[in-house]
Design a protein around this motif. Sequence first.
Motif, PDB file in Angstrom:
ATOM      1  N   GLY A  58     -18.635 -12.455 -14.182  1.00  0.00           N
ATOM      2  CA  GLY A  58     -18.579 -11.149 -13.535  1.00  0.00           C
ATOM      3  C   GLY A  58     -19.812 -10.875 -12.699  1.00  0.00           C
ATOM      4  N   ALA A  59     -20.981 -11.196 -13.262  1.00  0.00           N
ATOM      5  CA  ALA A  59     -22.226 -10.916 -12.546  1.00  0.00           C
ATOM      6  C   ALA A  59     -22.339 -11.787 -11.303  1.00  0.00           C
ATOM      7  CB  ALA A  59     -23.429 -11.145 -13.461  1.00  0.00           C
ATOM      8  N   THR A  60     -21.789 -13.010 -11.365  1.00  0.00           N
ATOM      9  CA  THR A  60     -21.782 -13.859 -10.176  1.00  0.00           C
ATOM     10  C   THR A  60     -20.958 -13.204  -9.073  1.00  0.00           C
ATOM     11  OG1 THR A  60     -21.989 -15.791 -11.569  1.00  0.00           O
ATOM     12  CG2 THR A  60     -21.237 -16.162  -9.337  1.00  0.00           C
ATOM     13  N   GLY A  61     -19.830 -12.600  -9.478  1.00  0.00           N
ATOM     14  CA  GLY A  61     -19.010 -11.883  -8.506  1.00  0.00           C
ATOM     15  C   GLY A  61     -19.774 -10.741  -7.872  1.00  0.00           C
ATOM     16  N   LEU A  62     -20.415  -9.947  -8.709  1.00  0.00           N
ATOM     17  CA  LEU A  62     -21.182  -8.811  -8.185  1.00  0.00           C
ATOM     18  C   LEU A  62     -22.291  -9.297  -7.261  1.00  0.00           C
ATOM     19  CD1 LEU A  62     -22.117  -5.523  -9.408  1.00  0.00           C
ATOM     20  CD2 LEU A  62     -24.066  -7.015  -9.202  1.00  0.00           C
ATOM     21  N   ALA A  72     -21.924   3.053  -1.966  1.00  0.00           N
ATOM     22  CA  ALA A  72     -22.106   3.088  -3.419  1.00  0.00           C
ATOM     23  C   ALA A  72     -21.286   4.222  -4.019  1.00  0.00           C
ATOM     24  CB  ALA A  72     -23.582   3.271  -3.757  1.00  0.00           C
ATOM     25  N   ILE A  73     -21.279   5.376  -3.333  1.00  0.00           N
ATOM     26  CA  ILE A  73     -20.530   6.516  -3.860  1.00  0.00           C
ATOM     27  C   ILE A  73     -19.035   6.248  -3.781  1.00  0.00           C
ATOM     28  CG2 ILE A  73     -20.077   8.964  -3.515  1.00  0.00           C
ATOM     29  CD1 ILE A  73     -22.939   9.244  -2.579  1.00  0.00           C
ATOM     30  N   ALA A  74     -18.596   5.572  -2.697  1.00  0.00           N
ATOM     31  CA  ALA A  74     -17.170   5.251  -2.577  1.00  0.00           C
ATOM     32  C   ALA A  74     -16.725   4.351  -3.720  1.00  0.00           C
ATOM     33  CB  ALA A  74     -16.900   4.573  -1.236  1.00  0.00           C
ATOM     34  N   THR A  75     -17.555   3.358  -4.079  1.00  0.00           N
ATOM     35  CA  THR A  75     -17.157   2.481  -5.177  1.00  0.00           C
ATOM     36  C   THR A  75     -17.231   3.211  -6.512  1.00  0.00           C
ATOM     37  OG1 THR A  75     -19.394   1.621  -5.269  1.00  0.00           O
ATOM     38  CG2 THR A  75     -17.802   0.346  -4.029  1.00  0.00           C
ATOM     39  N   LEU A 127     -15.911  -0.270   6.176  1.00  0.00           N
ATOM     40  CA  LEU A 127     -15.836  -0.338   7.636  1.00  0.00           C
ATOM     41  C   LEU A 127     -16.762   0.703   8.262  1.00  0.00           C
ATOM     42  CD1 LEU A 127     -14.447  -1.128  10.313  1.00  0.00           C
ATOM     43  CD2 LEU A 127     -12.680   0.517   9.784  1.00  0.00           C
ATOM     44  N   ARG A 128     -16.775   1.883   7.664  1.00  0.00           N
ATOM     45  CA  ARG A 128     -17.549   2.963   8.276  1.00  0.00           C
ATOM     46  C   ARG A 128     -18.783   3.322   7.465  1.00  0.00           C
ATOM     47  NH1 ARG A 128     -13.593   7.772   9.689  1.00  0.00           N
ATOM     48  NH2 ARG A 128     -15.411   8.517  10.815  1.00  0.00           N
ATOM     49  N   LEU A 129     -18.811   2.931   6.208  1.00  0.00           N
ATOM     50  CA  LEU A 129     -19.893   3.398   5.351  1.00  0.00           C
ATOM     51  C   LEU A 129     -20.822   2.262   5.011  1.00  0.00           C
ATOM     52  CD1 LEU A 129     -17.656   5.234   2.790  1.00  0.00           C
ATOM     53  CD2 LEU A 129     -18.716   6.180   4.805  1.00  0.00           C
ATOM     54  N   LYS A 130     -22.078   2.614   4.789  1.00  0.00           N
ATOM     55  CA  LYS A 130     -22.937   1.603   4.193  1.00  0.00           C
ATOM     56  C   LYS A 130     -23.973   2.250   3.298  1.00  0.00           C
ATOM     57  CE  LYS A 130     -25.317   0.985   8.562  1.00  0.00           C
ATOM     58  NZ  LYS A 130     -25.561  -0.026   9.565  1.00  0.00           N
ATOM     59  N   GLY A 131     -24.667   1.393   2.587  1.00  0.00           N
ATOM     60  CA  GLY A 131     -25.742   1.880   1.720  1.00  0.00           C
ATOM     61  C   GLY A 131     -25.236   2.858   0.682  1.00  0.00           C
ATOM     62  N   LEU A 132     -25.875   4.016   0.658  1.00  0.00           N
ATOM     63  CA  LEU A 132     -25.591   5.006  -0.372  1.00  0.00           C
ATOM     64  C   LEU A 132     -24.149   5.469  -0.342  1.00  0.00           C
ATOM     65  CD1 LEU A 132     -28.816   7.055   0.146  1.00  0.00           C
ATOM     66  CD2 LEU A 132     -28.266   5.637  -1.800  1.00  0.00           C
ATOM     67  N   TYR A 133     -23.617   5.679   0.874  1.00  0.00           N
ATOM     68  CA  TYR A 133     -22.256   6.185   0.977  1.00  0.00           C
ATOM     69  C   TYR A 133     -21.264   5.209   0.360  1.00  0.00           C
ATOM     70  CZ  TYR A 133     -23.501  10.113   3.976  1.00  0.00           C
ATOM     71  OH  TYR A 133     -24.017  11.287   4.466  1.00  0.00           O
ATOM     72  N   GLN A 169     -23.648  -5.196  -0.003  1.00  0.00           N
ATOM     73  CA  GLN A 169     -22.796  -4.025  -0.199  1.00  0.00           C
ATOM     74  C   GLN A 169     -22.909  -3.592  -1.664  1.00  0.00           C
ATOM     75  OE1 GLN A 169     -21.059  -3.125   2.785  1.00  0.00           O
ATOM     76  NE2 GLN A 169     -22.415  -4.767   3.450  1.00  0.00           N
ATOM     77  N   ILE A 170     -23.461  -2.414  -1.884  1.00  0.00           N
ATOM     78  CA  ILE A 170     -23.681  -1.972  -3.261  1.00  0.00           C
ATOM     79  C   ILE A 170     -22.345  -1.554  -3.882  1.00  0.00           C
ATOM     80  CG2 ILE A 170     -24.899  -0.330  -4.710  1.00  0.00           C
ATOM     81  CD1 ILE A 170     -26.865  -0.060  -2.356  1.00  0.00           C
ATOM     82  N   THR A 171     -22.112  -1.978  -5.102  1.00  0.00           N
ATOM     83  CA  THR A 171     -20.881  -1.581  -5.772  1.00  0.00           C
ATOM     84  C   THR A 171     -21.168  -1.027  -7.151  1.00  0.00           C
ATOM     85  OG1 THR A 171     -18.916  -2.437  -6.859  1.00  0.00           O
ATOM     86  CG2 THR A 171     -20.596  -4.024  -6.292  1.00  0.00           C
ATOM     87  N   ILE A 172     -20.576   0.123  -7.443  1.00  0.00           N
ATOM     88  CA  ILE A 172     -20.668   0.681  -8.786  1.00  0.00           C
ATOM     89  C   ILE A 172     -19.264   0.706  -9.370  1.00  0.00           C
ATOM     90  CG2 ILE A 172     -21.778   2.514 -10.131  1.00  0.00           C
ATOM     91  CD1 ILE A 172     -23.241   3.371  -7.743  1.00  0.00           C
ATOM     92  N   GLY A 173     -18.396  -0.212  -8.900  1.00  0.00           N
ATOM     93  CA  GLY A 173     -17.025  -0.194  -9.381  1.00  0.00           C
ATOM     94  C   GLY A 173     -16.584  -1.493 -10.019  1.00  0.00           C
TER      95      GLY A 173
END
Lengths: 295, 354
Positions: free
Chosen positions: B64-68, B135-138, B127-133, B77-81
Amino acid sequence: MTIFLQLVVTGVVVGMVYALAALGFVLIYKASRVINFAQGYFLALGAFGALAIAQLTHLPFILAVIVSIAGGALLGLLVERLLLRPMIGEPVIGVIMVTIGLAAVLRGGILLAWGAGNFGFPQLLPEAPLALGPLIVSPVHLGALGISLAFLAVFAFFFRNTTLGVAMRAVADDQQAAQSLGVSVRRIYAASWAIAAGVAAVAGVVVGSLNGLNASALSFIGLKVFPAVILGGLDSVPGAVIGGVTIGVLENLAGGYLDPLVGGGTKEVAPFVALVLVLMLRPYGLFGTVEIERV
Amino acid sequence: MRGFIFSDCGDFKIRYEQEAAIFPNDVGRLALGVFLIAWFLAVPMLAGPYLLALANLTGIAVIGATGLNLLTGYTGQITIGHGAFMGVGAYAAAVLAARAHLPFLIVIPLAGLAAAGVGAFFGIPSLRLKGLYLAIATLAAQFILEYVFLHWDWLTRGTSGFPVPTARVGRWAVTGERPFFWVIGAGVVLITWLQLNLVRTRVGRAFVAIRDNDRAAASIGIPLFGYKLLAFFLSAFMVGVAGALYAYYIGVVAPGRFSLELSIDYLAMGIVGGLGTVLGPVYGAVVITVLPEILRSLSQTLSGVFPNITTALNALRDVVFGIVIIAFLIFEPEGLADRWRVLRAYFKQWPFAY
């Protein structure tokens, strides 16, 4: 119709709490471009702190609340100095993770000190519900609404008329320009964290008197802040208020009308569905600054 | 047959292939071979069920961590999902195995694909978001998927949990810690090998270019959106495979496991191990999985002195976990992988370092 109005009224009250929590969140983001995942735990700590101070020192409850708010502000200062200052210039992921780590520490600390149980909160207002026409509103709700509105008014005044408030807006607008005019950006960062944590403590006390204290319920508000601020725009104070109230009303309406159809839980998920929709349609929210990239 | 090449006393690379080689000399290759043989033969014979269970959970976490790491470490691309994407893989495995009666070796990649599809869908905002935004989407993806796990009863069986049939490879029933040790170990080796080679290809270099400067990457002709979606797809595939393995390993898929905490655990593994390195997730997964176990055994030995310490274990775990993350971010932001690299570089010329 009565049900609809009742849901809206409850939603507005809850939404004002979100607005208070979101306010601190936006303050930090505006000043230092940091997203604070620990906001919910600032809320919880403020509420639990007030309760503990009242029980240990036998101060009148209102004084305990004030001490707790001051303690919250102090904690905010400490966090900024010890954790965020070393992270200046680090990538976004590091800054996010530092607040997540802080959230974990605070959660563990709250669980160690108080456990996961529910606690009653001393009531400052009479509990008998008032009937406003067909609607039933408890005095606590009105009190919460009043406190939230009062704080929002104080903030409006603060940003418009005080030196610190104007300096904060200046730093948010253009850090270098503010610095060249003699504004100490460090002090602004510190002040934004102190104020944010203090306001979070207020929000925590309000939630505590609305629903009683529960560590996980209180901290979840810190996550509900995200839909509110994204809807309003991450760096807009009026946006935080409008977003908070909208999300509060939305989740209550969803809970009231959709829960019987799909079997519960919509109250928790509806704000996040709204969040995704807003991000797809209007990523900078209703009032946020659109960031234009120039190469 | 050429002779073995050991450490050169200098840099003699004259072709790009030498620069890109995984093993610059035969020491690493031999060491890896010896390690793998020992790991797959000696460890299952010597270790008891507790250690094997720990190794299995760590192995799943490594995948899993390799995937992240592919998404956050290499593509930026930050992911919290990712906890929820792992859940999608686990539920897909449960449904495919229990309802469609598909065999283990087909279920695993299909479950990975299911998670990859969901991951790519939630990657569309990138496509439109990066960084913090982003992260919030995920983060929103995490909550929405958790809701689906809990409330889409006819597919996921909600809170009662979804039992998963025994895994079978041909006629060999994979039950118990030891067979799973081999299966999960093979998965770890395969995924790590895939990752190692993926990041050396055109696609991997495009990912790194997007991470380092997306506008510059776009200006040299890298289609940002396609590659970002691909990164989400591949990353969620890996974590979905981890989820499917987890489903077979635990035997029952229940919604509570794939919570925000799991997503944060994965992020922490990335941070502790070192984002953007192939072996970082391995170190990170080991630390984050073993840490609570060390705390547990510590608290058991200390329970004579502090009788309440075992009940406070979860809270204690949170505190230590948070402190570890913060300490790594402030003192060792490149993670353990970097520390290991520095250590190796030091000993390469020891004791003649200049």
